[in-house]
Design a protein around this motif. Structure first.
Motif, PDB file in Angstrom:
ATOM      1  N   ARG A   8      41.284  33.480  43.322  1.00 14.84           N
ATOM      2  CA  ARG A   8      40.331  32.369  43.278  1.00 14.84           C
ATOM      3  C   ARG A   8      40.981  31.093  42.729  1.00 14.84           C
ATOM      4  O   ARG A   8      40.664  29.988  43.173  1.00 14.84           O
ATOM      5  CB  ARG A   8      39.098  32.740  42.445  1.00 14.84           C
ATOM      6  CG  ARG A   8      39.384  33.017  40.982  1.00 14.84           C
ATOM      7  CD  ARG A   8      38.116  33.327  40.191  1.00 14.84           C
ATOM      8  NE  ARG A   8      38.434  33.653  38.798  1.00 14.84           N
ATOM      9  CZ  ARG A   8      38.751  34.870  38.385  1.00 14.84           C
ATOM     10  NH1 ARG A   8      38.780  35.875  39.236  1.00 14.84           N
ATOM     11  NH2 ARG A   8      39.029  35.090  37.105  1.00 14.84           N
ATOM     12  N   GLN A  14      43.281  29.748  45.481  1.00 14.42           N
ATOM     13  CA  GLN A  14      42.458  29.153  46.532  1.00 14.42           C
ATOM     14  C   GLN A  14      41.904  27.804  46.090  1.00 14.42           C
ATOM     15  O   GLN A  14      41.889  26.833  46.870  1.00 14.42           O
ATOM     16  CB  GLN A  14      41.310  30.098  46.893  1.00 14.42           C
ATOM     17  CG  GLN A  14      40.415  29.563  48.016  1.00 14.42           C
ATOM     18  CD  GLN A  14      39.283  30.515  48.350  1.00 14.42           C
ATOM     19  OE1 GLN A  14      39.323  31.693  48.022  1.00 14.42           O
ATOM     20  NE2 GLN A  14      38.263  30.004  49.018  1.00 14.42           N
ATOM     21  N   ALA A  68      39.589  29.235  52.664  1.00 18.28           N
ATOM     22  CA  ALA A  68      38.425  30.102  52.504  1.00 18.28           C
ATOM     23  C   ALA A  68      38.354  31.148  53.613  1.00 18.28           C
ATOM     24  O   ALA A  68      38.017  32.313  53.366  1.00 18.28           O
ATOM     25  CB  ALA A  68      37.141  29.271  52.500  1.00 18.28           C
ATOM     26  N   GLU A 127      41.071  33.780  52.987  1.00 26.68           N
ATOM     27  CA  GLU A 127      40.645  34.678  51.905  1.00 26.68           C
ATOM     28  C   GLU A 127      39.591  35.652  52.400  1.00 26.68           C
ATOM     29  O   GLU A 127      39.601  36.842  52.050  1.00 26.68           O
ATOM     30  CB  GLU A 127      40.095  33.838  50.741  1.00 26.68           C
ATOM     31  CG  GLU A 127      39.708  34.642  49.510  1.00 26.68           C
ATOM     32  CD  GLU A 127      38.251  35.064  49.482  1.00 26.68           C
ATOM     33  OE1 GLU A 127      37.885  35.848  48.598  1.00 26.68           O
ATOM     34  OE2 GLU A 127      37.477  34.611  50.360  1.00 26.68           O
ATOM     35  N   TYR A 128      38.679  35.170  53.240  1.00 27.94           N
ATOM     36  CA  TYR A 128      37.612  36.025  53.779  1.00 27.94           C
ATOM     37  C   TYR A 128      38.189  37.115  54.665  1.00 27.94           C
ATOM     38  O   TYR A 128      37.808  38.285  54.581  1.00 27.94           O
ATOM     39  CB  TYR A 128      36.623  35.154  54.555  1.00 27.94           C
ATOM     40  CG  TYR A 128      35.342  35.840  54.974  1.00 27.94           C
ATOM     41  CD1 TYR A 128      34.914  37.038  54.408  1.00 27.94           C
ATOM     42  CD2 TYR A 128      34.531  35.256  55.952  1.00 27.94           C
ATOM     43  CE1 TYR A 128      33.730  37.636  54.792  1.00 27.94           C
ATOM     44  CE2 TYR A 128      33.340  35.843  56.348  1.00 27.94           C
ATOM     45  CZ  TYR A 128      32.942  37.027  55.775  1.00 27.94           C
ATOM     46  OH  TYR A 128      31.775  37.621  56.164  1.00 27.94           O
ATOM     47  N   GLU A 161      39.822  39.638  52.457  1.00 27.94           N
ATOM     48  CA  GLU A 161      38.783  40.380  51.724  1.00 27.94           C
ATOM     49  C   GLU A 161      38.187  41.474  52.590  1.00 27.94           C
ATOM     50  O   GLU A 161      38.011  42.615  52.149  1.00 27.94           O
ATOM     51  CB  GLU A 161      37.702  39.401  51.253  1.00 27.94           C
ATOM     52  CG  GLU A 161      36.592  40.029  50.431  1.00 27.94           C
ATOM     53  CD  GLU A 161      35.443  40.559  51.287  1.00 27.94           C
ATOM     54  OE1 GLU A 161      34.806  41.541  50.868  1.00 27.94           O
ATOM     55  OE2 GLU A 161      35.201  39.996  52.370  1.00 27.94           O
ATOM     56  N   LYS A 217      32.520  31.098  53.886  1.00 28.10           N
ATOM     57  CA  LYS A 217      31.655  31.405  52.744  1.00 28.10           C
ATOM     58  C   LYS A 217      31.147  32.838  52.841  1.00 28.10           C
ATOM     59  O   LYS A 217      30.697  33.274  53.894  1.00 28.10           O
ATOM     60  CB  LYS A 217      30.473  30.433  52.703  1.00 28.10           C
ATOM     61  CG  LYS A 217      30.878  28.991  52.436  1.00 28.10           C
ATOM     62  CD  LYS A 217      29.655  28.077  52.426  1.00 28.10           C
ATOM     63  CE  LYS A 217      30.064  26.632  52.178  1.00 28.10           C
ATOM     64  NZ  LYS A 217      28.893  25.714  52.212  1.00 28.10           N
ATOM     65  N   SER A 266      34.100  38.258  46.697  1.00 27.02           N
ATOM     66  CA  SER A 266      35.417  37.637  46.791  1.00 27.02           C
ATOM     67  C   SER A 266      36.524  38.684  46.903  1.00 27.02           C
ATOM     68  O   SER A 266      36.338  39.861  46.577  1.00 27.02           O
ATOM     69  CB  SER A 266      35.672  36.770  45.556  1.00 27.02           C
ATOM     70  OG  SER A 266      35.885  37.586  44.412  1.00 27.02           O
ATOM     71  N   ASP A 318      39.136  38.840  44.985  1.00 29.64           N
ATOM     72  CA  ASP A 318      39.420  39.320  43.625  1.00 29.64           C
ATOM     73  C   ASP A 318      38.456  40.429  43.212  1.00 29.64           C
ATOM     74  O   ASP A 318      38.863  41.408  42.560  1.00 29.64           O
ATOM     75  CB  ASP A 318      39.319  38.166  42.620  1.00 29.64           C
ATOM     76  CG  ASP A 318      40.474  37.184  42.728  1.00 29.64           C
ATOM     77  OD1 ASP A 318      41.615  37.627  42.978  1.00 29.64           O
ATOM     78  OD2 ASP A 318      40.240  35.973  42.569  1.00 29.64           O
ATOM     79  N   GLN A 319      37.188  40.287  43.578  1.00 28.97           N
ATOM     80  CA  GLN A 319      36.205  41.310  43.225  1.00 28.97           C
ATOM     81  C   GLN A 319      36.493  42.624  43.951  1.00 28.97           C
ATOM     82  O   GLN A 319      36.373  43.703  43.374  1.00 28.97           O
ATOM     83  CB  GLN A 319      34.797  40.813  43.552  1.00 28.97           C
ATOM     84  CG  GLN A 319      34.316  39.715  42.624  1.00 28.97           C
ATOM     85  CD  GLN A 319      33.002  39.095  43.078  1.00 28.97           C
ATOM     86  OE1 GLN A 319      32.775  38.885  44.263  1.00 28.97           O
ATOM     87  NE2 GLN A 319      32.129  38.807  42.115  1.00 28.97           N
TER      88      GLN A 319
END
Length: 275
Positions: A7, A10, A185, A188-189, A192, A238, A242, A244-245
């Motif tokens: 995060r 990013q 974003a 990252e998505y 994830e 969006k 995340s 990280d989670q």
């Protein structure tokens, strides 16, 4: 590499307008590109070697190499099925090279070495991305892998196969998203999703060999990485959970997994095989 939570990286990218690969370059210096060029060369050679080889994999299970057959069959289909079949063939090729003791790249591990090369080789082959762009995608993939390695694990012995194939899928998804022009974003998505949808995956190879179910998992994870890229690039990036989670959840699941399902041949599929 200085590896903060994703995060924070990013947020830096979005604030400065830089990409993830530029963060890597700032941390590692310009010599990183020579290293990644070597990585990319080994990945490509592993695909090519695996596609040319035939015969039985060592270890006693009597498994025949499939990559060359999959390549031939893929070429006989229309564009959509052909594309997916080629990805399978490339992933199988590298995974079979690993099973035979060939030269591969741990991306992030030997058992998950087919995912990244399959995705990048396929995209270069079909989309004609320049090597310079592939290297930047590799830098991004390495960053995501490093975040997991720092904050959880990529070891099947510690967290199960979610840490191997799951992380490989996340790395490949992020790399693909960058190649297709994803925002920080969206990248990252994609990563994830690649990891989230492998949560809880056990590491229970038959006879302790990296063959069943490992080789097939590489092919499916490569395909899933491309799907994650497509899904994320349809979105604005969006989402509620995340990267990280998901890494933290993966670590917790790995801690909770019984040892029978962490790089052993004593439980799960390994135990059922041959019954």
């Amino acid at each position: 590499m200085i590896c903060k939570p994703l995060r924070d990286i990013q947020a830096w990218c979005e604030k400065t307008g830089h990409s993830y690969w530029e963060y890597v370059e700032q941390c590692e210096g310009p010599d990183i590109w020579d290293y990644l060029a070597e990585v990319w060369e080994v990945m490509q050679q592993a695909v090519q070697n695996g596609l040319e080889a035939e015969g039985i994999l060592p270890g006693g299970l009597g498994i025949r190499r499939k990559a060359s057959d999959y390549l031939i069959r893929a070429k006989g289909y229309g564009s959509s099925i052909k594309s997916r079949g080629m990805v399978y063939a490339f992933a199988l090729a590298v995974s079979e090279e690993n099973a035979c003791g060939g030269k591969i790249v741990t991306a992030p591990t030997c058992g998950s070495c087919g995912v990244m090369p399959a995705v990048l080789y396929h995209l270069k082959d079909t989309r004609e991305f320049r090597d310079s762009r592939i290297l930047r995608a590799l830098a991004t993939a390495g960053l995501f892998g490093n975040v997991v390695h720092t904050n959880a694990s990529v070891s099947g012995a510690e967290v199960g196969c979610q840490g191997e194939v799951g992380v490989a899928c996340a790395m490949a998804a992020g790399a693909a998203s960058q190649l297709f022009g994803g925002t920080p974003a969206q990248i990252e998505y994609a990563a994830e999703m690649g990891l989230e949808h492998h949560l809880g995956l056990t590491c229970d190879p038959v006879c302790g060999l990296v063959q069943i179910p490992c080789i097939e998992r590489n092919a499916f994870a490569a395909a899933r990485a491309l799907d994650a890229n497509t899904f994320s690039n349809f979105s604005d990036g969006k989402h509620r959970v995340s990267f990280d989670q998901v890494v933290e959840v993966m670590r917790q699941i790995g801690n909770d997994l019984p040892s029978l399902y962490k790089e052993t041949s004593e439980g799960g599929l390994a135990k059922k095989y041959g019954e």
